[in-house]
Design a protein around this motif. Sequence first.
Motif, PDB file in Angstrom:
ATOM      1  N   MET A 133       0.843  -1.200   0.000  1.00 12.23           N
ATOM      2  CA  MET A 133       0.000   0.000   0.000  1.00 12.23           C
ATOM      3  C   MET A 133       0.879   1.252   0.000  1.00 12.23           C
ATOM      4  N   ARG A 134       1.856   1.267   0.878  1.00 11.64           N
ATOM      5  CA  ARG A 134       2.789   2.405   0.953  1.00 11.64           C
ATOM      6  C   ARG A 134       3.470   2.642  -0.384  1.00 11.64           C
ATOM      7  N   ALA A 183       2.138   3.928   5.245  1.00 11.03           N
ATOM      8  CA  ALA A 183       1.173   3.919   4.136  1.00 11.03           C
ATOM      9  C   ALA A 183       0.356   5.201   4.122  1.00 11.03           C
TER      10      ALA A 183
END
Length: 262
Positions: A133-134, A183
């Motif tokens: 996600m990050r 994230a």
Amino acid sequence: MPFTLATWNINSVRLRAELVAAFLREEGPDILCLQECKSPVEQIPRETFEAMGYTHMVARGQKGYNGVAILSKLPLAEVSALDHAGLGHARHIAGQLDNGVVIHNFYVPAGGDTPDREANVKFGQKLDYLTDMRDAFHAERPLKSILVGDLNIAPREDDVWSHKQLLKVVSHTPIEVEHMAQAQDAGGWVDVTRQDIPEGNLYSWWSYRSPDWDAADKGRRLDHIWATPDIAGAAHSSRILRHVRGWEKPSDHAPVLATFDL
């Protein structure tokens, strides 16, 4: 165009279709994001929701596990369905409204019971998912976007019933909180719920294991609504509907809502 958005881990959309319908009748949000639908997309009871005005849906599903869906009164076009950490799970769906706002609906892995990736593969998958996600937000910084879902992490000390007792419990360990923060920072995401309700204990989940969940109140805020900085200022009226956790045969999560004046 003001709209109200809700997010709710429903823990089986077919089993709890009538609870979803009751919630839609009671609150009437323009958009409802569901997680842990536990259903193939074609078996989601969308006719029930369409009859209530939710004529648009984007979703990803699988039998018995995971699953995410966005129900909307407003026109909604699918824009992505990401498979972070290569798990092959139905854990993300994104749709775009006619005004250009993109809504991401995530169901982050719970991570099992042991906060050690060597001893527990599920915990490693959770950390890898958050890392992906990050990296995705670094690669393409989101604009005019809302991120919601069961992120399975309660980041703040007042997002759990006992910070000290939960520091070694999955969902509140420092390594999870740090991965979530990375994230969030990568996308510049603003925690809309805490923007509106900056102080005090706030929970959206209470375990089924607690025979009297309401009195014990051993909750955690696992469900989140975030927005990018360009629209975060338009958000207001955040709420967590605690009483829904007390409905008959409920999900162990309560719905979280926010309104956006866009």
